[in-house]
Structure formats: structure tokens, C-alpha cells
Design a protein around this motif. Structure first.
Motif, PDB file in Angstrom:
ATOM      1  N   PRO A  90       0.804  -1.215   0.000  1.00  0.00           N
ATOM      2  CA  PRO A  90       0.000   0.000   0.000  1.00  0.00           C
ATOM      3  C   PRO A  90       0.841   1.270   0.000  1.00  0.00           C
ATOM      4  N   PHE A  91       2.138   1.148   0.128  1.00  0.00           N
ATOM      5  CA  PHE A  91       3.001   2.321   0.241  1.00  0.00           C
ATOM      6  C   PHE A  91       4.061   2.381  -0.837  1.00  0.00           C
ATOM      7  N   GLN A  92       3.900   1.629  -1.891  1.00  0.00           N
ATOM      8  CA  GLN A  92       4.970   1.551  -2.880  1.00  0.00           C
ATOM      9  C   GLN A  92       5.156   2.881  -3.597  1.00  0.00           C
ATOM     10  N   PRO A  93       6.356   3.435  -3.521  1.00  0.00           N
ATOM     11  CA  PRO A  93       6.653   4.644  -4.288  1.00  0.00           C
ATOM     12  C   PRO A  93       6.605   4.343  -5.781  1.00  0.00           C
ATOM     13  N   ALA A  94       6.337   5.342  -6.568  1.00  0.00           N
ATOM     14  CA  ALA A  94       6.249   5.164  -8.023  1.00  0.00           C
ATOM     15  C   ALA A  94       7.547   4.621  -8.600  1.00  0.00           C
ATOM     16  N   THR A  95       8.666   4.952  -7.973  1.00  0.00           N
ATOM     17  CA  THR A  95       9.964   4.540  -8.495  1.00  0.00           C
ATOM     18  C   THR A  95      10.437   3.199  -7.939  1.00  0.00           C
ATOM     19  N   MET A  96       9.636   2.568  -7.106  1.00  0.00           N
ATOM     20  CA  MET A  96      10.036   1.312  -6.483  1.00  0.00           C
ATOM     21  C   MET A  96      10.019   0.188  -7.507  1.00  0.00           C
ATOM     22  N   SER A  97      11.114  -0.521  -7.617  1.00  0.00           N
ATOM     23  CA  SER A  97      11.218  -1.605  -8.590  1.00  0.00           C
ATOM     24  C   SER A  97      10.390  -2.806  -8.148  1.00  0.00           C
ATOM     25  N   THR A  98      10.080  -3.655  -9.101  1.00  0.00           N
ATOM     26  CA  THR A  98       9.364  -4.893  -8.793  1.00  0.00           C
ATOM     27  C   THR A  98      10.171  -5.742  -7.823  1.00  0.00           C
ATOM     28  N   ALA A  99      11.485  -5.781  -8.001  1.00  0.00           N
ATOM     29  CA  ALA A  99      12.340  -6.561  -7.093  1.00  0.00           C
ATOM     30  C   ALA A  99      12.244  -6.040  -5.664  1.00  0.00           C
ATOM     31  N   ALA A 100      12.229  -4.727  -5.495  1.00  0.00           N
ATOM     32  CA  ALA A 100      12.112  -4.150  -4.159  1.00  0.00           C
ATOM     33  C   ALA A 100      10.744  -4.457  -3.558  1.00  0.00           C
ATOM     34  N   GLN A 101       9.703  -4.380  -4.383  1.00  0.00           N
ATOM     35  CA  GLN A 101       8.357  -4.712  -3.907  1.00  0.00           C
ATOM     36  C   GLN A 101       8.300  -6.163  -3.436  1.00  0.00           C
ATOM     37  N   LEU A 102       8.856  -7.055  -4.240  1.00  0.00           N
ATOM     38  CA  LEU A 102       8.846  -8.471  -3.876  1.00  0.00           C
ATOM     39  C   LEU A 102       9.673  -8.739  -2.615  1.00  0.00           C
ATOM     40  N   ALA A 103      10.792  -8.054  -2.470  1.00  0.00           N
ATOM     41  CA  ALA A 103      11.618  -8.217  -1.272  1.00  0.00           C
ATOM     42  C   ALA A 103      10.850  -7.754  -0.033  1.00  0.00           C
ATOM     43  N   ALA A 104      10.158  -6.640  -0.149  1.00  0.00           N
ATOM     44  CA  ALA A 104       9.384  -6.118   0.981  1.00  0.00           C
ATOM     45  C   ALA A 104       8.253  -7.079   1.351  1.00  0.00           C
ATOM     46  N   VAL A 105       7.527  -7.549   0.351  1.00  0.00           N
ATOM     47  CA  VAL A 105       6.437  -8.492   0.608  1.00  0.00           C
ATOM     48  C   VAL A 105       6.980  -9.776   1.216  1.00  0.00           C
ATOM     49  N   SER A 106       8.094 -10.267   0.691  1.00  0.00           N
ATOM     50  CA  SER A 106       8.705 -11.488   1.228  1.00  0.00           C
ATOM     51  C   SER A 106       9.103 -11.316   2.686  1.00  0.00           C
ATOM     52  N   HIS A 107       9.560 -10.129   3.032  1.00  0.00           N
ATOM     53  CA  HIS A 107       9.936  -9.852   4.418  1.00  0.00           C
ATOM     54  C   HIS A 107       8.691  -9.766   5.305  1.00  0.00           C
ATOM     55  N   LEU A 108       7.679  -9.037   4.846  1.00  0.00           N
ATOM     56  CA  LEU A 108       6.501  -8.798   5.677  1.00  0.00           C
ATOM     57  C   LEU A 108       5.631 -10.033   5.869  1.00  0.00           C
ATOM     58  N   VAL A 109       5.636 -10.966   4.922  1.00  0.00           N
ATOM     59  CA  VAL A 109       4.752 -12.122   5.004  1.00  0.00           C
ATOM     60  C   VAL A 109       5.063 -12.989   6.224  1.00  0.00           C
ATOM     61  N   ARG A 110       6.248 -12.879   6.763  1.00  0.00           N
ATOM     62  CA  ARG A 110       6.646 -13.681   7.933  1.00  0.00           C
ATOM     63  C   ARG A 110       5.983 -13.217   9.221  1.00  0.00           C
ATOM     64  N   TYR A 111       5.419 -12.011   9.212  1.00  0.00           N
ATOM     65  CA  TYR A 111       4.923 -11.391  10.434  1.00  0.00           C
ATOM     66  C   TYR A 111       3.424 -11.149  10.354  1.00  0.00           C
ATOM     67  N   SER A 112       2.829 -10.952  11.514  1.00  0.00           N
ATOM     68  CA  SER A 112       1.413 -10.608  11.579  1.00  0.00           C
ATOM     69  C   SER A 112       1.210  -9.617  12.717  1.00  0.00           C
ATOM     70  N   GLY A 113       0.030  -9.059  12.763  1.00  0.00           N
ATOM     71  CA  GLY A 113      -0.333  -8.166  13.857  1.00  0.00           C
ATOM     72  C   GLY A 113       0.559  -6.950  13.968  1.00  0.00           C
ATOM     73  N   ARG A 114       0.895  -6.630  15.211  1.00  0.00           N
ATOM     74  CA  ARG A 114       1.676  -5.418  15.488  1.00  0.00           C
ATOM     75  C   ARG A 114       3.076  -5.467  14.897  1.00  0.00           C
ATOM     76  N   ALA A 115       3.701  -6.652  14.879  1.00  0.00           N
ATOM     77  CA  ALA A 115       5.043  -6.768  14.307  1.00  0.00           C
ATOM     78  C   ALA A 115       5.008  -6.419  12.827  1.00  0.00           C
TER      79      ALA A 115
END
Length: 84
Positions: free
Chosen positions: A9-34
């Protein structure tokens, strides 16, 4: 629901697909407040990178990490004992 091409929901216009995938891959491990906290931190880091025209995953050097860390410390977001 976001479109299939919107990974964050916060991807900058200049954010590459690789960066988006890296962020999603990192965030998927966590839930809730973390997950909320890590998503906030990624937003801050990506915004900082975008502000200095730096791709979040490419070309980052130790100097960039030190500058970002210094900014966190100046904003009171880091233990001063850990400052470089």
C-alpha cells in the motif's frame, strides 16, 4: 482489495518490482503489530531512499546505511549507544 500489480500500500512510483517483492517477502513472515511496525519501517526506509534518488536494493553502500542510521538517531528513533 489492491489490484494484482499493487504489492504494497506504500509503494513509491519509483520502487522496482524486485524491491516490492523483497518487501512483501519480508513482511509475510509477520502478523499483527510486528507486521505493522515492519511495514512502517519499510515505508520510512523506502521514502528515504526515494528522497535521495536511491533504489532500495541496488547501489546501497555503507555510507547510505550510516546516513540513514544517523537520521534515525537525530529523530530520536535509535539508542544513541548504537550510533556509528
Amino acid at each position: 482489495m489492491p489490484s494484482p500489480t499493487t504489492l504494497l500500500p506504500f509503494q513509491p512510483a519509483t520502487m522496482s518490482t524486485a524491491a516490492q517483492l523483497a518487501a512483501v517477502s519480508h513482511l509475510v513472515r509477520y502478523s499483527g503489530r510486528a507486521r505493522t511496525l515492519y511495514a512502517y519501517q519499510l515505508r520510512q526506509q523506502f521514502a528515504w531512499c526515494e528522497g535521495i534518488a536511491l533504489a532500495p536494493l541496488a547501489g546501497i553502500q555503507r555510507t547510505h546505511v550510516d546516513l540513514y542510521t544517523r537520521q534515525l538517531g537525530d529523530g530520536g528513533l535509535m539508542d544513541p549507544r548504537l550510533s556509528p
